[in-house]
Write a protein that holds these residues in place. Sequence first.
Motif, PDB file in Angstrom:
ATOM      1  N   VAL A 109       0.844  -1.201   0.000  1.00 24.05           N
ATOM      2  CA  VAL A 109       0.000   0.000   0.000  1.00 24.05           C
ATOM      3  C   VAL A 109       0.877   1.248   0.000  1.00 24.05           C
ATOM      4  CG1 VAL A 109      -2.045  -1.036   1.080  1.00 24.05           C
ATOM      5  CG2 VAL A 109      -0.252  -0.068   2.533  1.00 24.05           C
ATOM      6  N   GLY A 110       0.315   2.318  -0.552  1.00 24.82           N
ATOM      7  CA  GLY A 110       1.047   3.591  -0.623  1.00 24.82           C
ATOM      8  C   GLY A 110       0.265   4.688   0.061  1.00 24.82           C
ATOM      9  N   PHE A 111       0.996   5.616   0.674  1.00 28.35           N
ATOM     10  CA  PHE A 111       0.352   6.687   1.442  1.00 28.35           C
ATOM     11  C   PHE A 111       1.183   7.950   1.269  1.00 28.35           C
ATOM     12  CE2 PHE A 111      -0.500   9.305   5.110  1.00 28.35           C
ATOM     13  CZ  PHE A 111      -1.815   9.038   5.479  1.00 28.35           C
ATOM     14  N   THR A 112       0.533   9.056   0.919  1.00 30.86           N
ATOM     15  CA  THR A 112       1.235  10.345   0.841  1.00 30.86           C
ATOM     16  C   THR A 112       1.200  11.037   2.188  1.00 30.86           C
ATOM     17  OG1 THR A 112       0.675  10.683  -1.481  1.00 30.86           O
ATOM     18  CG2 THR A 112       1.209  12.648  -0.213  1.00 30.86           C
ATOM     19  N   MET A 123      -2.556  13.770   9.251  1.00 30.95           N
ATOM     20  CA  MET A 123      -2.034  12.811   8.261  1.00 30.95           C
ATOM     21  C   MET A 123      -1.181  11.740   8.940  1.00 30.95           C
ATOM     22  SD  MET A 123      -1.088  15.076   4.918  1.00 30.95           S
ATOM     23  CE  MET A 123      -1.437  13.783   3.743  1.00 30.95           C
ATOM     24  N   ALA A 124      -0.412  12.137   9.942  1.00 35.53           N
ATOM     25  CA  ALA A 124       0.431  11.160  10.653  1.00 35.53           C
ATOM     26  C   ALA A 124      -0.452  10.180  11.423  1.00 35.53           C
ATOM     27  CB  ALA A 124       1.396  11.874  11.591  1.00 35.53           C
ATOM     28  N   GLU A 125      -1.576  10.681  11.940  1.00 39.50           N
ATOM     29  CA  GLU A 125      -2.499   9.770  12.646  1.00 39.50           C
ATOM     30  C   GLU A 125      -3.149   8.793  11.660  1.00 39.50           C
ATOM     31  OE1 GLU A 125      -3.454  12.868  16.309  1.00 39.50           O
ATOM     32  OE2 GLU A 125      -4.983  12.548  14.775  1.00 39.50           O
ATOM     33  N   GLU A 126      -3.492   9.301  10.487  1.00 43.08           N
ATOM     34  CA  GLU A 126      -4.062   8.409   9.461  1.00 43.08           C
ATOM     35  C   GLU A 126      -3.022   7.381   9.024  1.00 43.08           C
ATOM     36  OE1 GLU A 126      -6.937  11.955   7.694  1.00 43.08           O
ATOM     37  OE2 GLU A 126      -5.147  11.369   6.584  1.00 43.08           O
ATOM     38  N   PHE A 127      -1.781   7.837   8.919  1.00 45.44           N
ATOM     39  CA  PHE A 127      -0.712   6.906   8.518  1.00 45.44           C
ATOM     40  C   PHE A 127      -0.572   5.784   9.550  1.00 45.44           C
ATOM     41  CE2 PHE A 127       3.673   5.395   8.422  1.00 45.44           C
ATOM     42  CZ  PHE A 127       3.731   4.946   7.108  1.00 45.44           C
ATOM     43  N   ARG A 128      -0.693   6.139  10.823  1.00 48.95           N
ATOM     44  CA  ARG A 128      -0.588   5.112  11.866  1.00 48.95           C
ATOM     45  C   ARG A 128      -1.602   3.998  11.618  1.00 48.95           C
ATOM     46  NH1 ARG A 128      -3.275   7.033  16.883  1.00 48.95           N
ATOM     47  NH2 ARG A 128      -5.024   6.107  15.785  1.00 48.95           N
ATOM     48  N   VAL A 142       4.588   1.890   1.418  1.00 49.83           N
ATOM     49  CA  VAL A 142       5.429   2.866   0.720  1.00 49.83           C
ATOM     50  C   VAL A 142       4.895   4.255   1.051  1.00 49.83           C
ATOM     51  CG1 VAL A 142       6.313   3.647  -1.515  1.00 49.83           C
ATOM     52  CG2 VAL A 142       5.796   1.206  -1.156  1.00 49.83           C
ATOM     53  N   MET A 143       5.773   5.103   1.592  1.00 51.06           N
ATOM     54  CA  MET A 143       5.353   6.468   1.912  1.00 51.06           C
ATOM     55  C   MET A 143       5.826   7.425   0.812  1.00 51.06           C
ATOM     56  SD  MET A 143       6.403   8.968   5.081  1.00 51.06           S
ATOM     57  CE  MET A 143       5.516   8.153   6.389  1.00 51.06           C
ATOM     58  N   TRP A 144       4.866   8.106   0.188  1.00 51.84           N
ATOM     59  CA  TRP A 144       5.203   9.236  -0.688  1.00 51.84           C
ATOM     60  C   TRP A 144       5.526  10.367   0.306  1.00 51.84           C
ATOM     61  CZ3 TRP A 144       3.422   5.171  -3.043  1.00 51.84           C
ATOM     62  CH2 TRP A 144       3.124   5.102  -4.400  1.00 51.84           C
ATOM     63  N   GLY A 168       9.870   8.851   7.126  1.00 53.43           N
ATOM     64  CA  GLY A 168       9.443   7.503   6.740  1.00 53.43           C
ATOM     65  C   GLY A 168       9.940   6.476   7.727  1.00 53.43           C
ATOM     66  N   LEU A 169      11.222   6.557   8.078  1.00 52.57           N
ATOM     67  CA  LEU A 169      11.795   5.598   9.038  1.00 52.57           C
ATOM     68  C   LEU A 169      11.117   5.711  10.398  1.00 52.57           C
ATOM     69  CD1 LEU A 169      14.032   3.534   9.852  1.00 52.57           C
ATOM     70  CD2 LEU A 169      15.447   5.508  10.475  1.00 52.57           C
ATOM     71  N   GLU A 170      10.988   6.936  10.876  1.00 55.38           N
ATOM     72  CA  GLU A 170      10.439   7.148  12.224  1.00 55.38           C
ATOM     73  C   GLU A 170       8.990   6.668  12.326  1.00 55.38           C
ATOM     74  OE1 GLU A 170      12.104   8.602  14.850  1.00 55.38           O
ATOM     75  OE2 GLU A 170      13.915   9.282  13.798  1.00 55.38           O
ATOM     76  N   LEU A 171       8.222   6.849  11.250  1.00 55.44           N
ATOM     77  CA  LEU A 171       6.785   6.544  11.328  1.00 55.44           C
ATOM     78  C   LEU A 171       6.447   5.115  10.908  1.00 55.44           C
ATOM     79  CD1 LEU A 171       5.244   9.925  10.088  1.00 55.44           C
ATOM     80  CD2 LEU A 171       5.594   9.140  12.426  1.00 55.44           C
ATOM     81  N   GLY A 172       7.441   4.367  10.424  1.00 52.20           N
ATOM     82  CA  GLY A 172       7.196   2.946  10.163  1.00 52.20           C
ATOM     83  C   GLY A 172       6.946   2.571   8.715  1.00 52.20           C
ATOM     84  N   ALA A 173       7.377   3.411   7.772  1.00 50.59           N
ATOM     85  CA  ALA A 173       7.280   3.012   6.361  1.00 50.59           C
ATOM     86  C   ALA A 173       8.350   1.958   6.064  1.00 50.59           C
ATOM     87  CB  ALA A 173       7.487   4.235   5.463  1.00 50.59           C
ATOM     88  N   ASP A 174       8.164   1.231   4.965  1.00 47.54           N
ATOM     89  CA  ASP A 174       9.169   0.263   4.519  1.00 47.54           C
ATOM     90  C   ASP A 174       9.980   0.813   3.355  1.00 47.54           C
ATOM     91  OD1 ASP A 174       8.274  -1.754   6.365  1.00 47.54           O
ATOM     92  OD2 ASP A 174       6.468  -1.820   5.131  1.00 47.54           O
TER      93      ASP A 174
END
Length: 262
Positions: A109-112, A123-128, A142-144, A168-174
Amino acid sequence: MIPIDDAPIVRDGKSLILAMDHGLEHGPVDFEDVPEKLDPSTVFETATHDAVTAMAVQKGIAEGYYPSYEDDVNLLLKVNGTSNLWMGEYDSAVNCSVDYAAEIGADAVGFTLYGGSNHEVEMAEEFREVQEAAREHDLPVVMWSYPRGQGLKNDTKPSTISYATRLGLELGADIAKVKYPGSPEAMEHACRAAGDMKVVMSGGSKTSDYEFLSTVEAAINAGATGLAVGRNVWQREDPTRLLDALEKVIYEEETADAALEE
Ligand code: FBP
């Protein structure tokens, strides 16, 4: 970040993501010079090239067209997006759940995330939520990572791009997908700021074969693990020729010159 080298969207530790969410993000204007590409099937055909490890699209395109390509293309489903008609502060609507992405066959999945936007907190809460749901389905994220907003005048400044990979690293993207920060040194720093998380370079508007491939070469030499590209591939008359060259630059680490000569 979790190890994703065995995931379908990775080949030999690298990725070439073909993005085609432009109809939402920019509007049909991006297809003006290539009107046949308004038909999403034409871009899915391009994504069957061996060099392409995933095709990134929005939910509607995936629902309508992916069933015909699921044997030949890996799906990266973008779960948020905004149109260019929106004139407010940078934000992106979550328009697909991870459960539904998994149901329609997503391999990732991808997230901007617009770090620096006045909407960064939401947005950071939605990303979580997206990131934790993706873990339940064993789907890479994948974080845009596009720092943008009222306070950010230059979105490709070296310090901004290093911050983007770090977010990306801090919030848990791959994988974090970022703009090229203008020099190999700046890209190298951005990749170091990402730790062991993978970083892919964002394509940008169409340039010449050589200019594009040499920037990709510089990004790979600086530590990037690939590319997420749209217009520089499917706006070309012969996308296959460029994908052949990209395959050499990304996976075989050839120079742009050598890749274009063959
Ligand atoms: P391009 O290679 O065409 O730039 O596509 C990559 C991408 O991230 C797309 O997924 C997205 O639609 C677009 O760029 C966003 O571009 P921008 O926000 O810079 O206009």
